[in-house]
Scaffold this motif. Structure first.
Motif, PDB file in Angstrom:
ATOM      1  N   ARG A  53       0.858  -1.193   0.000  1.00 30.43           N
ATOM      2  CA  ARG A  53       0.000   0.000   0.000  1.00 30.43           C
ATOM      3  C   ARG A  53       0.885   1.231   0.000  1.00 30.43           C
ATOM      4  O   ARG A  53       2.059   1.154   0.355  1.00 30.43           O
ATOM      5  N   PHE A 172      -6.159  -5.100  -7.721  1.00 26.41           N
ATOM      6  CA  PHE A 172      -5.614  -4.064  -6.829  1.00 26.41           C
ATOM      7  C   PHE A 172      -4.173  -4.331  -6.415  1.00 26.41           C
ATOM      8  O   PHE A 172      -3.556  -3.499  -5.764  1.00 26.41           O
ATOM      9  N   GLN A 276     -11.409 -10.481   1.080  1.00 20.94           N
ATOM     10  CA  GLN A 276     -11.304  -9.099   0.571  1.00 20.94           C
ATOM     11  C   GLN A 276     -12.634  -8.351   0.549  1.00 20.94           C
ATOM     12  O   GLN A 276     -12.675  -7.175   0.892  1.00 20.94           O
ATOM     13  N   ASP A 314      -8.460 -11.122   5.326  1.00 19.41           N
ATOM     14  CA  ASP A 314      -8.116  -9.739   4.965  1.00 19.41           C
ATOM     15  C   ASP A 314      -9.311  -9.132   4.234  1.00 19.41           C
ATOM     16  O   ASP A 314      -9.984  -9.835   3.464  1.00 19.41           O
ATOM     17  N   LYS A 346      -7.867   0.228   4.000  1.00 23.76           N
ATOM     18  CA  LYS A 346      -8.495   1.111   3.013  1.00 23.76           C
ATOM     19  C   LYS A 346      -7.837   0.845   1.672  1.00 23.76           C
ATOM     20  O   LYS A 346      -6.603   0.679   1.616  1.00 23.76           O
ATOM     21  N   SER A 348      -5.901   1.224  -1.535  1.00 25.06           N
ATOM     22  CA  SER A 348      -4.814   2.136  -1.900  1.00 25.06           C
ATOM     23  C   SER A 348      -4.432   1.857  -3.355  1.00 25.06           C
ATOM     24  O   SER A 348      -4.006   0.750  -3.678  1.00 25.06           O
TER      25      SER A 348
HETATM   26  N1  5AD Z   1      -4.915  -1.527  -1.186  1.00 26.59           N
HETATM   27  C1  5AD Z   1      -5.321  -1.930   0.040  1.00 26.59           C
HETATM   28  N2  5AD Z   1      -5.066  -3.158   0.532  1.00 26.59           N
HETATM   29  C2  5AD Z   1      -4.372  -4.015  -0.248  1.00 26.59           C
HETATM   30  N3  5AD Z   1      -3.996  -5.280  -0.056  1.00 26.59           N
HETATM   31  C3  5AD Z   1      -3.311  -5.692  -1.140  1.00 26.59           C
HETATM   32  N4  5AD Z   1      -3.248  -4.718  -2.052  1.00 26.59           N
HETATM   33  C4  5AD Z   1      -3.929  -3.648  -1.531  1.00 26.59           C
HETATM   34  C5  5AD Z   1      -4.225  -2.353  -2.002  1.00 26.59           C
HETATM   35  N5  5AD Z   1      -3.850  -1.937  -3.218  1.00 26.59           N
HETATM   36  C6  5AD Z   1      -4.338  -6.038   1.141  1.00 26.59           C
HETATM   37  C7  5AD Z   1      -5.166  -7.275   0.803  1.00 26.59           C
HETATM   38  C8  5AD Z   1      -4.173  -8.392   0.993  1.00 26.59           C
HETATM   39  C9  5AD Z   1      -3.316  -7.832   2.110  1.00 26.59           C
HETATM   40  C10 5AD Z   1      -2.002  -8.477   2.270  1.00 26.59           C
HETATM   41  O1  5AD Z   1      -3.149  -6.479   1.755  1.00 26.59           O
HETATM   42  O2  5AD Z   1      -6.214  -7.376   1.751  1.00 26.59           O
HETATM   43  O3  5AD Z   1      -4.779  -9.612   1.327  1.00 26.59           O
END
Ligand code: 5AD
Ligand code: SF4
Length: 477
Positions: A53, A172, A276, A314, A346, A348
């Motif tokens: 992030r 993401f 997620q 997560d 949040k 990102s």
């Molecule tokens: N923004 C926010 N959370 C993220 N994760 C992965 N990429 C992003 C992002 N771009 C979170 C997911 C993942 C954890 C390790 O980090 O929930 O399972």
């Protein structure tokens, strides 16, 4: 003989970075490097970075600003400090780091840690060195194994990487770009590593990988083994009393993994299974490749195999296009599943990922509100889960002396820290503990069978606050 050179390494982010940091220390030991806890007397400082992030990656540049001052001060006294940036920011922003931070001598991506000695030599001759390729050779074949004294010093619980990278491409996520394509280590290599750890006092192994249950390593029989097969094999190694794995993807829960949970008492009944979102519309936009129905069915299969199994997950709030209705579906899924704990973030936007191009963004204020609502729900589930342990007798694997004199701390099957008054002899053993109370995130109790057991009375307020679930799960899945 040259005096030892000192290495200071700082890791951010997930469990794999913690593990990689140890591999870097082991690989630089034959070069004459010993670890130091302080940057001030270091000859080499490695920042092992996280790109997951925006907040995580920004930390690198602020830390580099601080390091520049230390490096300049050392230079005034005729001492050169090498500064290296490793990890996922190095992989994603290699050239950019070189451009923005002239203080950096070495940039090294996660697949090239075995080249660190050569990169140091290159930097010495030519000033700076950058390596962010994905070399074809297996880095694990070249990374030095830990020496017995190092293993002992690191304690009774150890991570072992079995799989790296990810082919899922959630819209993401940077992991497929920073850690590369999914690669599994051969079974014999992993068995050798675990045996070596066990012979030097390790009792608990957590197999790690960005998508660990996609594991498909080559066995000695020439066949491809699944994670379930691997767990069955590792459970036979003398001395290993607990096995765990992290992080899993709901789509890769196969029958052999379920069978491992049914058959292996040493496989802990605690599974980190990120979902997620609880909205099928958002899961599709996230390119998760599973629906909420698939997720619930995976949970049901685990529960059918072992009824005492608990889950963590997560969640991302505020993914582009997430409506109040989508978010309510996430709350409904959390309520339905009932977690022992979970991480929530949040959304990102990450450069280079498809979701970063999506225009329907959720406002920062709305994300804040949703995060609080979700975390309140998760916290209430976590508190109820922890409170349910009071009055029960549970197995605890003891890890180390606690901060309070006379107290020893270990973890339950669900990674809850548990404190008892006892002799340090119990470190490394699994013993039944009668849980008497809960202090913030720690369980307090009394050894159920130990002749020297004494209850902790009035000591609860002194217990250092610690989180139930270690803050660093493996980034991924
Ligand atoms: N923004 C926010 N959370 C993220 N994760 C992965 N990429 C992003 C992002 N771009 C979170 C997911 C993942 C954890 C390790 O980090 O929930 O399972
Ligand atoms: Fe792979 Fe997990 Fe990232 Fe999805 S979120 S791309 S499964 S590491």
């Amino acid at each position: 003989m040259n005096p030892p050179r000192k290495l200071h390494i700082k890791s951010y982010g997930c469990q794999m970075n913690v593990y990689d940091a140890q591999r870097m220390v082991d690989t630089l030991a034959p070069e004459g490097f010993v670890e130091t806890a302080s940057v001030d007397d270091a000859d080499l400082v490695i920042l092992n970075t996280c790109h997951i992030r925006e907040k995580a990656s920004e930390k690198v540049y602020s830390e580099l600003g601080r390091l520049r001052a230390v490096k300049d001060e050392a230079a005034r006294h005729g001492r050169h400090i090498n500064i290296a940036v490793a990890g996922c920011v190095a992989q994603a922003e290699g050239q950019e780091i070189i451009r923005r931070a002239p203080t950096v001598d070495i940039v090294v991506g996660p697949q090239s840690y075995h080249h660190l000695p050569q990169l140091l030599a290159h930097a010495k001759r030519h000033g700076r060195a950058l390596e962010t390729e994905f070399p074809i050779e297996d880095k694990f074949g070249f990374l030095a194994p830990p020496q017995p004294d190092k293993i002992r010093a690191r304690g009774i619980s150890s991570f072992v990487t079995v799989q790296e990278g990810c082919d899922k491409f959630c819209s993401f996520c940077v992991v497929p770009y920073t850690r590369g394509a999914e690669v599994s280590r051969p079974v014999t290599k992993i068995v050798d590593d675990v045996r070596r750890l066990a012979e030097n006092g390790v009792r608990e192994i957590t197999l790690i990988g960005q998508n660990v249950n996609a594991y498909h390593g080559e066995g000695a029989d020439g066949r491809i083994w699944s994670l379930g097969n691997l767990l069955h094999r590792l459970a036979e190694i003398p001395g290993i009393v607990r096995l765990r794995y992290s992080t899993s993807h709901p789509r890769d829960v196969d029958d052999s993994l379920i069978a491992a949970h049914r058959d292996l008492p040493s496989l802990m009944p605690f599974v980190h299974l990120p979902v997620q979102s609880g909205s099928d519309r958002i899961l599709a936009a996230m390119n998760r490749k599973h629906t909420t129905g698939d997720y619930r069915r995976a949970i049901d299969r685990f529960r059918a195999a072992r009824q005492d199994i608990a889950f963590s997950s997560d969640f991302i709030v505020g993914f582009p296009g997430e409506t109040e209705e989508d978010f309510l579906a996430t709350l409904a899924l959390v309520t339905q599943i009932g977690y022992a704990g979970a991480y929530s973030f949040k959304y990102s936007p990450r450069p280079g990922t498809p979701a970063a191009e999506m225009r329907e963004t959720v406002s920062a204020d709305e994300m804040d509100v949703r995060l609080v609502r979700l975390q309140e729900l998760i916290d209430s589930q976590q508190s109820a889960f922890n409170a349910a342990a009071i009055g029960n007798t549970v197995d605890v694997l003891f890890e180390r002396s606690a901060r309070n004199p006379g107290q020893i701390v270990g973890r339950t099957a669900y990674l809850q820290p548990a404190h008892v008054m006892a002799s340090p002899d119990i470190i490394g053993q699994v013993l039944p503990v009668r849980i008497e109370s809960l202090e913030r995130y720690s369980l307090l109790g009394e050894l159920a069978t130990h002749p020297n057991a004494r209850a902790i009375q009035g000591a609860s307020s002194q217990v250092a606050p610690s989180r139930m679930i270690p803050p660093q799960m493996t980034t991924g899945a």
